[in-house]
Design a protein around this motif. Sequence first.
Motif, short mmCIF file in Angstrom:
data_model
loop_
_atom_site.label_atom_id
_atom_site.label_comp_id
_atom_site.label_asym_id
_atom_site.label_seq_id
_atom_site.Cartn_x
_atom_site.Cartn_y
_atom_site.Cartn_z
N SER A 1 0.84 -1.20 0.00
CA SER A 1 0.00 0.00 0.00
C SER A 1 0.87 1.25 0.00
O SER A 1 1.87 1.32 0.70
CB SER A 1 -0.91 0.03 1.23
N SER A 2 0.50 2.23 -0.80
CA SER A 2 1.19 3.52 -0.91
C SER A 2 2.62 3.39 -1.43
O SER A 2 3.44 4.27 -1.18
CB SER A 2 1.21 4.24 0.44
N LYS A 3 2.93 2.30 -2.11
CA LYS A 3 4.26 2.12 -2.68
C LYS A 3 4.13 1.82 -4.17
O LYS A 3 3.10 1.36 -4.64
CB LYS A 3 4.99 0.98 -1.98
N ILE A 4 5.19 2.10 -4.90
CA ILE A 4 5.23 1.88 -6.35
C ILE A 4 6.42 0.99 -6.65
O ILE A 4 7.51 1.16 -6.07
CB ILE A 4 5.38 3.22 -7.10
N ALA A 5 6.23 0.06 -7.57
CA ALA A 5 7.35 -0.80 -7.99
C ALA A 5 8.40 0.07 -8.69
O ALA A 5 8.07 0.99 -9.45
CB ALA A 5 6.86 -1.89 -8.93
N VAL B 1 9.05 1.37 -3.73
CA VAL B 1 9.53 2.61 -3.13
C VAL B 1 8.37 3.50 -2.76
O VAL B 1 7.30 3.45 -3.37
CB VAL B 1 10.49 3.37 -4.09
N ASP B 2 8.61 4.30 -1.74
CA ASP B 2 7.66 5.35 -1.37
C ASP B 2 7.83 6.46 -2.41
O ASP B 2 8.94 6.99 -2.56
CB ASP B 2 7.98 5.86 0.03
N SER C 1 11.68 -0.54 -0.19
CA SER C 1 11.27 -1.69 0.62
C SER C 1 11.40 -2.92 -0.26
O SER C 1 11.03 -2.89 -1.43
CB SER C 1 9.82 -1.54 1.09
N PHE C 2 11.92 -4.00 0.31
CA PHE C 2 12.26 -5.17 -0.47
C PHE C 2 11.37 -6.36 -0.13
O PHE C 2 10.95 -6.53 1.01
CB PHE C 2 13.73 -5.56 -0.23
N VAL C 3 11.14 -7.19 -1.13
CA VAL C 3 10.48 -8.48 -0.93
C VAL C 3 11.56 -9.46 -0.49
O VAL C 3 12.64 -9.51 -1.08
CB VAL C 3 9.82 -8.97 -2.25
N TYR C 4 11.27 -10.21 0.55
CA TYR C 4 12.18 -11.27 1.00
C TYR C 4 11.47 -12.60 0.78
O TYR C 4 10.38 -12.82 1.28
CB TYR C 4 12.53 -11.10 2.49
#
Length: 161
Positions: A63-67, A115-116, A123-126
């Motif tokens: 939410s509130s982030k863009i790839a 990213v915001d 922010s990363f996917v783990y």
Amino acid sequence: MLSRVQVSYENMGSSSYLAIAFSPQAGLVNYQLEMLAANEIRHFLPVTKRIMNGENMAYYNISSKIALSQILGRRKLGKMELVQLLKGFLSAAEDGEQYQLPANGLVMETDYIFVDPSTMEPSFVYLPVSVPQEKGVKELVLSLVMEGKIELTGDNFVQIL
């Protein structure tokens, strides 16, 4: 590694999620999934764990982030934005180690780095799986340079990279 999992996007109310279903052959490491779900780790996307039809699912809150790939589709990254991305990776790698999450579980593909949009904070996917990711930070930076996705500056920053 992403070929062994099923990726989808879901909306639940006002929140958006990247949903990943782990098939039995994906090599899920349960303690890593539990660590992700039980802790909020800086620069990691928050995770909720569910079991649906016998399959483990991880829901990453985007939410509130863009790839990052969406941003790169519209414009190039500035020098400071790339530096912030690399600092975010280092911070995620260091913080993950404190939770016994090796850095090779971070997905370093632009479709899975979020990213915001106002601050460009990454922010990363783990992926909590036993097989390490094929691409690391070196491959990410190399692809950004080779594809011309970084703005050229007068200080030869791209050439130095």
